[in-house]
Motif scaffolding. Structure first.
Motif, short mmCIF file in Angstrom:
data_model
loop_
_atom_site.label_atom_id
_atom_site.label_comp_id
_atom_site.label_asym_id
_atom_site.label_seq_id
_atom_site.Cartn_x
_atom_site.Cartn_y
_atom_site.Cartn_z
N THR A 37 -21.03 27.24 22.82
CA THR A 37 -20.08 28.35 22.88
C THR A 37 -18.71 27.84 23.31
O THR A 37 -18.60 27.27 24.40
CB THR A 37 -20.55 29.40 23.90
N PRO A 38 -17.65 28.03 22.52
CA PRO A 38 -17.65 28.50 21.14
C PRO A 38 -17.65 27.32 20.18
O PRO A 38 -17.13 26.26 20.49
CB PRO A 38 -16.31 29.24 21.05
N ARG A 75 -26.66 41.70 19.80
CA ARG A 75 -27.66 40.64 19.59
C ARG A 75 -28.13 40.05 20.91
O ARG A 75 -27.38 39.97 21.89
CB ARG A 75 -27.10 39.54 18.69
N ASP A 76 -29.40 39.65 20.92
CA ASP A 76 -29.93 38.90 22.04
C ASP A 76 -30.24 37.48 21.58
O ASP A 76 -30.05 37.13 20.40
CB ASP A 76 -31.15 39.58 22.67
N VAL A 77 -30.68 36.65 22.51
CA VAL A 77 -30.97 35.26 22.16
C VAL A 77 -32.09 35.18 21.13
O VAL A 77 -32.05 34.39 20.18
CB VAL A 77 -31.33 34.45 23.43
N ALA A 148 -19.18 38.52 34.51
CA ALA A 148 -18.63 39.68 33.80
C ALA A 148 -19.57 40.11 32.68
O ALA A 148 -19.80 41.31 32.48
CB ALA A 148 -17.25 39.35 33.25
N ALA A 149 -20.13 39.13 31.96
CA ALA A 149 -21.05 39.45 30.87
C ALA A 149 -22.28 40.19 31.38
O ALA A 149 -22.81 41.08 30.70
CB ALA A 149 -21.47 38.17 30.16
N ASP A 200 -20.12 37.71 22.69
CA ASP A 200 -21.50 38.13 22.43
C ASP A 200 -22.50 37.08 22.89
O ASP A 200 -23.61 37.42 23.35
CB ASP A 200 -21.69 38.43 20.94
N ASP A 201 -22.14 35.79 22.78
CA ASP A 201 -22.99 34.74 23.34
C ASP A 201 -23.21 34.96 24.83
O ASP A 201 -24.35 34.95 25.32
CB ASP A 201 -22.35 33.36 23.13
#
Length: 275
Positions: A37-38, A75-77, A148-149, A200-201
């Motif tokens: 990422t990224p 999305r999830d992992v 934060a995520a 999103d990651d």
């Protein structure tokens, strides 16, 4: 670098995925590279070259919102496994090993857990552990983005300009000036072009992953640098505790990027598994 081919896949849910593969012997072993990422998901020269020297083909793809792949809100992992299955189908590949660097590590593990007999093994280099059950932030140079995520996508989006390099040590910068320059050349523009991918990651890393590490039944090699301040070494030890069949290679003088110098030896490990 080996000859390559790229495709844009149209998925049943209306999304697209941009994927890339080296060409060559159709019977050669295959490594699916899961980017950090990224990044754009493009094939990286040091990955392709190390694989080619061992008779392996490489497949890579941009996760949703990266490199020409469309978004996948929420999305999830675990969702990576279905996307990778579609990529393998597109290239006519039955089985593969999954190798992930940094944030690619969890996504490689998802494939090891969810793709059944299509998965042969997993390598996670400087990979994250799930953010439960241990102090995942201890030793991080900056945990602001991930904290934060964990509070939600909107809060993480407010930190979209975080460049993520605060934890790099001199060994990392040396790797980026040398053999792994291609990674830096890809990551910088990718972060600017596709900030939603990184957001999103991070939300996926800091949320339930959607699968249990206990379900990763293939052999796993974990490689972690002792100087890593981006994903501290405690993450490697935590993964080792949670995975049923794993070993951990600790490299005390490596950081988050320089640990990638271990990739050729990690690929030797993969080859030895099937020898």
């Amino acid at each position: 670098m080996d000859a390559t081919t790229s495709v844009t896949l149209d998925l049943p849910d209306g999304r697209t995925l941009r994927a890339h593969a080296t060409t060559g012997d159709p019977d050669a072993g295959v490594v699916v590279w899961h980017h950090g990422t990224p990044q754009s998901g493009a094939l990286l020269a040091p990955v392709v070259e190390a694989a080619a020297r061992r008779g392996l083909r490489v497949v890579s793809y941009g996760r949703p919102s990266y490199g020409g792949s469309s978004a996948r809100p929420g999305r999830d992992v675990a969702s990576a496994a279905g996307d990778v299955a579609a990529v393998l189908d597109a290239f006519g590949i039955t089985r593969a090993a999954f190798v992930g660097a940094s944030g690619g590590g969890p996504h490689a593990l998802a494939c090891g857990a969810l793709l059944g007999e299509r998965a042969t093994a997993v390598v996670s280099l400087a990979g994250l552990a799930p953010f439960d059950g241990f102090d995942w932030a201890a030793g991080m140079a900056s945990d602001a983005a991930l904290r934060a995520a964990a509070r939600g996508r909107d809060e993480r989006a407010a930190l979209a300009d975080d460049d993520g390099v605060a934890g790099f040590v001199e060994a990392d910068w040396a790797a980026l000036r040398g053999a792994w320059g291609a990674l830096g050349e890809d990551a910088g523009p990718a972060g600017q072009a596709w900030p939603d991918g990184a957001i999103d990651d991070d939300v996926a890393y800091a949320s339930p992953w959607g699968f249990a590490l206990a379900d990763v039944r293939v052999p796993v090699l974990l490689v972690h640098g002792g100087l890593d301040r981006v994903v501290p070494p405690a993450h490697g030890r935590r993964l080792l505790d949670l995975l049923p069949d794993a070993q951990l290679w600790q490299r005390p003088h490596d950081g988050h990027v320089s640990v990638l110098h271990a990739l050729p030896v990690a690929l030797d490990w993969l080859v030895d598994l099937t020898a």
